[in-house]
Scaffold this active site. Structure first.
Site, PDB file in Angstrom:
ATOM      1  N   LYS A  71      17.226   0.445  13.048  1.00 47.52           N
ATOM      2  CA  LYS A  71      17.284   0.750  14.514  1.00 47.52           C
ATOM      3  C   LYS A  71      18.717   0.251  14.955  1.00 47.52           C
ATOM      4  O   LYS A  71      19.202  -0.737  14.581  1.00 47.52           O
ATOM      5  CB  LYS A  71      16.090   0.058  15.537  1.00 47.52           C
ATOM      6  CG  LYS A  71      14.801   0.601  14.954  1.00 47.52           C
ATOM      7  CD  LYS A  71      13.743  -0.140  15.796  1.00 47.52           C
ATOM      8  CE  LYS A  71      13.519  -1.458  15.191  1.00 47.52           C
ATOM      9  NZ  LYS A  71      12.493  -2.241  15.870  1.00 47.52           N
TER      10      LYS A  71
ATOM     11  N   THR B 182      14.256  -3.728  28.526  1.00 45.43           N
ATOM     12  CA  THR B 182      14.195  -3.170  27.076  1.00 45.43           C
ATOM     13  C   THR B 182      12.916  -4.070  26.256  1.00 45.43           C
ATOM     14  O   THR B 182      12.663  -3.792  25.169  1.00 45.43           O
ATOM     15  CB  THR B 182      15.087  -3.136  26.239  1.00 45.43           C
ATOM     16  OG1 THR B 182      15.824  -4.485  25.994  1.00 45.43           O
ATOM     17  CG2 THR B 182      16.485  -2.179  26.910  1.00 45.43           C
TER      18      THR B 182
ATOM     19  N   GLY C  58       9.999  -5.001  24.495  1.00 42.93           N
ATOM     20  CA  GLY C  58       8.970  -4.225  23.799  1.00 42.93           C
ATOM     21  C   GLY C  58       9.356  -2.761  23.304  1.00 42.93           C
ATOM     22  O   GLY C  58       8.625  -2.114  22.797  1.00 42.93           O
ATOM     23  N   THR C  59      10.683  -2.618  23.036  1.00 38.57           N
ATOM     24  CA  THR C  59      11.153  -1.491  22.498  1.00 38.57           C
ATOM     25  C   THR C  59      10.736  -1.189  20.840  1.00 38.57           C
ATOM     26  O   THR C  59      10.448  -0.113  20.629  1.00 38.57           O
ATOM     27  CB  THR C  59      12.623  -1.328  22.434  1.00 38.57           C
ATOM     28  OG1 THR C  59      13.435  -2.452  21.909  1.00 38.57           O
ATOM     29  CG2 THR C  59      13.418  -1.157  23.989  1.00 38.57           C
ATOM     30  N   GLY C  60      10.904  -2.305  20.152  1.00 37.14           N
ATOM     31  CA  GLY C  60      10.605  -2.336  18.744  1.00 37.14           C
ATOM     32  C   GLY C  60       9.028  -2.059  18.567  1.00 37.14           C
ATOM     33  O   GLY C  60       8.859  -1.251  17.795  1.00 37.14           O
ATOM     34  N   CYS C  61       8.310  -2.533  19.312  1.00 41.00           N
ATOM     35  CA  CYS C  61       6.931  -2.442  19.230  1.00 41.00           C
ATOM     36  C   CYS C  61       6.435  -1.047  19.596  1.00 41.00           C
ATOM     37  O   CYS C  61       5.707  -0.194  19.075  1.00 41.00           O
ATOM     38  CB  CYS C  61       5.935  -3.404  20.205  1.00 41.00           C
ATOM     39  SG  CYS C  61       6.525  -4.956  19.912  1.00 41.00           S
TER      40      CYS C  61
END
Length: 569
Positions: free
Chosen positions: A186, A246, A248-251
């Site tokens: 990412k 932002t 929680g973007t990865g989850c």
């Protein structure tokens, strides 16, 4: 074919930690799973006490309780996909690895496994110890279909810094060598944001764009290589929104990937039993398609983010991707987004008295002989013809045929499009070239895109899946086509019929300035009208014209259907 009953939502597990503030962890996972129209089940690895300002406490239940949660779920609610998040201890990683070994060896088809290796926070702080990391690599990586590390996490796994696009690309290869099948590194954390003075600012720091790198070791089993297969590595690029909201973007991203994969697996399974469930783009969802959809979902959530407390707000959960503003493009080169545009065209629906661009016809007949080109070039209402040569491989004979057709079309003031054979099209001075996804790769490898742009040749690109759409958008073509809308016998296709619902989705994901062409089973003016109502600007037709007893009347009816929806009785 009668409409099929609605399908139950496919089941997706999230094995992750709980965020009491609701912005990340299983709370974000379940939101994303729900908005992708799946049913979420959760097995909690740890509990946190946190709000938007930070974490104040963490409690990890014993690994035996995680085992109990998972065993209870699988006895009654078997998953089509599993997202794995924070595994804070060696025991948890080993427990999850044992569960994955059991479920992948006893379930057919195996559930998709997506791992978000929650190791480093957005500020760069370490969240798990080395022992847990090694257990994750040993026990979970071998079952992982898609790994989604951010830059810091990729560096921690590789034990080296990633300074340049080339570093990222090599890093992805090395992560595959560690046992995962696909990886998405990412780019939310720009390479230019590192502390080192030598950091390369090319990738992710490209003004206005956010880029992620995808690489897969899964070869395509049903045809030649496509750009979107990801086996050579591709960059996913979308508009970048500079926002602090932002959390929680990865989850969210990893859960959306898992959900998209679950949708695709379910659709493939049910279509085998009942063709009425066919929806080609959904059936075709594989890791790259899922990554494109998830990136679009997260980008929309960041764009609409807002604060809820005193600290950064969470990603907003919206809907299944439905806007070209957020849908990514695919590129081989991270340094030049977006690609230079091909010869621009407009549709009749967008044309005004001040329009300078060529206006794409409402219908695009596809024929395979000189005789048919000659006949259609003289038919009123025809402005564009596509020549699809399938019975010849000799380049000189192909060029000779193309030159004959080009002369006829030029004399009749009709635009000629050549399917696949771009060199012959350039040499003959044709208006445009149409390529499928496999021939797009060949054209890129041969330097054809630069030649076409230099000669002001228009380009149309076929699409069937979300990954193919991202690849088409990445080359910035004159028009984008999609099909087969309905079942067809005119050409062997590797994709299920798309249906009119996919026509509507594609129109939402393609910029309105780019003409949208549909193809496949559009056998009469009534079906053309349905495509028009669903968002198509132009219909590509074969039998509707070539099998008609009165070609001129058929062309008139098709044009009327695409103009104002009137269909002759």
């Amino acid at each position: 074919m009668s409409a099929a009953p609605s399908l139950p939502p496919p089941i997706v597990y999230t094995i992750a930690g709980s965020d009491s503030g609701g912005g990340a962890g299983i709370q974000a996972d379940l939101h994303a799973i729900h908005f992708f129209k799946c049913h979420g089940c959760s097995a909690i690895t740890c509990l946190t006490a946190q709000n938007s300002c930070g974490v104040t406490a963490v409690h990890a239940p014993p690994a035996s309780f995680l085992t109990t949660q998972l065993q209870t779920l699988v006895q009654d609610l078997p998953p089509r996909a599993i997202k794995i998040g924070m595994l804070g201890t060696r025991e948890l990683a080993e427990t999850v690895g044992e569960f994955l070994q059991n479920i992948t060896s006893t379930t057919t088809p195996k559930p998709w496994i997506v791992l978000d290796p929650v190791m480093i926070s957005t500020s760069g702080h370490k969240l798990i110890d080395d022992e847990a990391t090694q257990a994750m690599i040993k026990c979970v990586f071998p079952f992982t279909d898609v790994l989604t590390p951010n830059k810091y996490e990729a560096e921690a796994l590789l034990q080296r810094k990633l300074h340049s696009p080339e570093d990222v690309e090599q890093g992805a290869k090395d992560l595959l060598a560690m046992g995962v099948k696909s990886v998405l590194i990412k780019g939310g954390h720009s390479l230019e944001e590192g502390n080192e003075s030598t950091v390369n600012t090319d990738v992710n720091g490209t003004a206005g764009f956010a880029q992620d790198y995808f690489l897969s070791s899964i070869p395509r089993s049903d045809g030649e290589e496509r750009l979107c297969d990801g086996t050579r590595g591709v960059w996913l690029c979308s508009n970048r929104y500079d926002s602090e909201h932002t959390h929680g973007t990865g989850c969210t991203l990893s859960s959306a990937i898992a959900s998209a994969l679950a949708l695709g697996q379910q659709r493939r399974d049910v279509v085998e039993m009942n063709e009425a469930y066919a929806e080609g783009a959904t059936s075709a969802i594989c890791p790259i398609d899922a990554c494109c959809l998830a990136k679009a979902y997260v980008t929309a959530g960041i764009a609409q983010g807002h604060g809820l407390g005193k600290g950064p707000g969470p990603v907003v959960h919206t809907e299944f991707p439905a806007s070209y503003r957020y849908f990514p493009t695919i590129s081989l080169d991270p340094n030049v987004p977006p690609a230079p545009a091909f010869r621009p065209m407009t549709s009749h629906g967008n044309a005004t008295s001040a329009t300078d661009e060529p206006i794409l016809g409402r219908i695009l007949p596809i024929v395979d002989t000189v005789e048919w080109v000659e006949k259609l070039a003289k038919t009123p209402g025809i402005t564009d013809i596509q020549l699809r040569i399938k019975d010849e491989t000799d380049p000189d004979r192909i060029l000779e045929r193309v030159q004959k057709c080009q002369k006829m079309c030029k004399d009749a003031n009709v635009r000629l499009w050549i399917n696949d054979f771009w060199k012959a099209a350039v040499d003959a001075g044709c208006f445009g070239v149409h390529v499928g996804q496999e021939d797009l790769v060949k054209c890129i490898d041969e330097g054809g895109l630069e030649v076409l742009r230099k000669n002001n040749v228009a380009l149309g690109v076929s699409t069937h899946s979300y990954g193919e759409l991202a690849a088409a958008l990445g080359v910035n073509p004159s028009y984008i086509s999609m099909g087969p809308v309905f079942g067809t016998t005119s050409k062997e296709v590797a994709f299920d019929p798309q249906g009119l619902s996919t026509v509507h989705k594609w129109r939402q994901l393609i910029p309105p300035s780019t003409p949208f062409v549909t193809i496949g089973g559009i056998s009469d003016s009534a079906k053309a009208k349905l495509n028009k109502e669903s968002g198509a600007d132009c219909v590509a037709v074969i039998g509707a014209v070539t099998q008609s007893d009165d070609v001129a009347a058929a062309v008139c009816e098709l044009n009327n259907a695409m103009n104002n929806g009137n269909v002759s009785a």
